[in-house]
Design a protein around this motif. Sequence first.
Motif, mmCIF file in Angstrom:
data_model
loop_
_atom_site.group_PDB
_atom_site.id
_atom_site.type_symbol
_atom_site.label_atom_id
_atom_site.label_comp_id
_atom_site.label_asym_id
_atom_site.label_seq_id
_atom_site.Cartn_x
_atom_site.Cartn_y
_atom_site.Cartn_z
ATOM 1 N N THR A 100 0.844 -1.201 0.000
ATOM 2 C CA THR A 100 0.000 0.000 0.000
ATOM 3 C C THR A 100 0.876 1.247 0.000
ATOM 4 O O THR A 100 0.607 2.209 -0.722
ATOM 5 C CB THR A 100 -0.931 0.000 1.227
ATOM 6 N N GLN A 113 -7.042 7.241 0.406
ATOM 7 C CA GLN A 113 -7.275 5.838 0.061
ATOM 8 C C GLN A 113 -6.344 4.923 0.858
ATOM 9 O O GLN A 113 -6.747 3.865 1.323
ATOM 10 C CB GLN A 113 -7.067 5.625 -1.439
ATOM 11 N N ILE A 117 -7.439 1.802 3.295
ATOM 12 C CA ILE A 117 -7.002 0.426 3.047
ATOM 13 C C ILE A 117 -6.306 -0.141 4.279
ATOM 14 O O ILE A 117 -6.591 -1.271 4.708
ATOM 15 C CB ILE A 117 -6.072 0.375 1.820
ATOM 16 N N LEU A 150 -8.529 -4.355 -2.240
ATOM 17 C CA LEU A 150 -8.801 -2.931 -2.073
ATOM 18 C C LEU A 150 -7.840 -2.084 -2.898
ATOM 19 O O LEU A 150 -8.228 -1.025 -3.422
ATOM 20 C CB LEU A 150 -8.706 -2.557 -0.593
ATOM 21 N N ALA A 153 -9.276 -2.134 -6.253
ATOM 22 C CA ALA A 153 -10.505 -1.325 -6.312
ATOM 23 C C ALA A 153 -10.201 0.165 -6.254
ATOM 24 O O ALA A 153 -10.994 0.990 -6.735
ATOM 25 C CB ALA A 153 -11.437 -1.709 -5.162
ATOM 26 N N ALA A 154 -9.054 0.537 -5.677
ATOM 27 C CA ALA A 154 -8.705 1.960 -5.530
ATOM 28 C C ALA A 154 -8.510 2.647 -6.871
ATOM 29 O O ALA A 154 -8.561 3.880 -6.953
ATOM 30 C CB ALA A 154 -7.435 2.098 -4.688
ATOM 31 N N HIS A 157 -12.344 3.558 -7.328
ATOM 32 C CA HIS A 157 -13.174 4.092 -6.243
ATOM 33 C C HIS A 157 -12.378 5.069 -5.388
ATOM 34 O O HIS A 157 -11.184 4.859 -5.139
ATOM 35 C CB HIS A 157 -13.695 2.956 -5.353
ATOM 36 N N LEU A 162 -14.239 3.236 -1.021
ATOM 37 C CA LEU A 162 -13.372 2.187 -0.486
ATOM 38 C C LEU A 162 -13.726 1.844 0.952
ATOM 39 O O LEU A 162 -13.642 0.684 1.364
ATOM 40 C CB LEU A 162 -11.908 2.632 -0.557
ATOM 41 N N ARG A 163 -14.121 2.850 1.724
ATOM 42 C CA ARG A 163 -14.490 2.598 3.114
ATOM 43 C C ARG A 163 -15.705 1.672 3.179
ATOM 44 O O ARG A 163 -15.774 0.785 4.033
ATOM 45 C CB ARG A 163 -14.772 3.921 3.831
ATOM 46 N N LEU A 165 -16.523 -0.530 0.883
ATOM 47 C CA LEU A 165 -16.050 -1.845 0.485
ATOM 48 C C LEU A 165 -15.280 -2.509 1.626
ATOM 49 O O LEU A 165 -15.389 -3.717 1.843
ATOM 50 C CB LEU A 165 -15.154 -1.722 -0.751
ATOM 51 N N GLY A 166 -14.505 -1.708 2.332
ATOM 52 C CA GLY A 166 -13.703 -2.246 3.422
ATOM 53 C C GLY A 166 -14.548 -2.810 4.545
ATOM 54 O O GLY A 166 -14.145 -3.796 5.202
#
Length: 418
Positions: A100, A113, A117, A150, A153-154, A157, A162-163, A165-166
């Motif tokens: 990350t 982001q 993550i 993630l 996906a970033a 999104h 992302l939050r 999705l997380g």
Amino acid sequence: MAAVLARVHATLTEVGGLSLTGLGDADVVRVLDELTSASSSLTRQVCRAAAEADQRRLGDTTGARHTHQWWAGRSRHTHAEAARLTRLGRAFEDDLHAPTGQALADGRIRIEQARVIVAAVDAIPTSVRCTDGSTRIIDPSARTQARDHLLKAASEHDAKALRRLGRRILDVVAPELGEAQEAATLAAEEARADAGIELTLTDDGHGRCHGRFTIPSHAGAMFKRHLQALANPARHTDDELRDEHGNWKPLHRRMGEAFIEYIERYPEDATPQTAGVNATIVITMTLEQLLGEHATALLDDGTRMSAAMARRLACEAGIIPAVLDGEGRVLDLGRTRRLFTKAQRIALGLRDHGYTARGCETTASGCHAHHDDPWSNGGTTDLANGRLLCPRHHRLAHDPRYAKTVHADNQVTFHRRT
């Protein structure tokens, strides 16, 4: 290191010296994209340096309790932001979060982001308690899978998406446990929300009341939806959407007015007789004050309001007027039925085709039911004494500065008294 940093400053200075006005649209887009990516890369290096300073406890030289406090003083970051960047830098040193950090350094993701993550991956528990009471161990590889998912996906999104999705990442990496974990998380959140419910109201003594509240998210969403419906511009005329100076009212002003309408028009039969607003607020005034243009009324909590406001509230709001004669004897303490019923409102709308203020375009559903002969002055709650007025014209009907004229077609007009 000094030479590298000097080149960084020189490059940024050179970029800042370039004129953008002569560039074409495509070039401006390219500049914006490249600088956005470069900003992410630079932020990653800031996090790295902050983490190294924290590792060396450089804040000890000034007696700072934490390194981020020392750095905040030097950089003029807020303590909170300095702490967030330092924590993120330390997280990137972990093998789990290193990819990350590299994505941030490469400019592929943004700092917001990256925070999401890291937080989502760290939030994955080591085990989940299932509905049958058993405990299931989560495979350690689930965190690596979640991070990679993630990061991918970033590219499509932003941090907010992302939050979301997380929060449900276990549905992707461990679908057999995702629902159980989400149920446990939501239950914990709801318990905290219920324990933290509060509301405070304070009158400033100058005609205004200030307050703050904390309620569960679902109740906040419902409340917001109700106020948005009341504040909907489609319910209001052009004049109602403008302020005292003719400017468009901002959303927070319209939402505030919707809140007042929500309070004033709350159904009387829905409030407890011993605790509801409708049963506890009593306006005390003499008959002369009630009928006078320049008078005041006393509420049972010791505060005051204008007689015009009292007359308006008596039409629709949860207020019981206790009208006294000159010797303080009660002349009227409410009647059996003050508010127009739903059936009566429908009949008023059919009779008058909606609103009755000439030139007004508010629909019947957005109008108040008004007593021509004020209910607070003995007027009856029947069709012959009722009409539909939008909130603005209803205020004018009770404003002593305006005179109302009822025409042959039962339409009304208002004009300012000279």
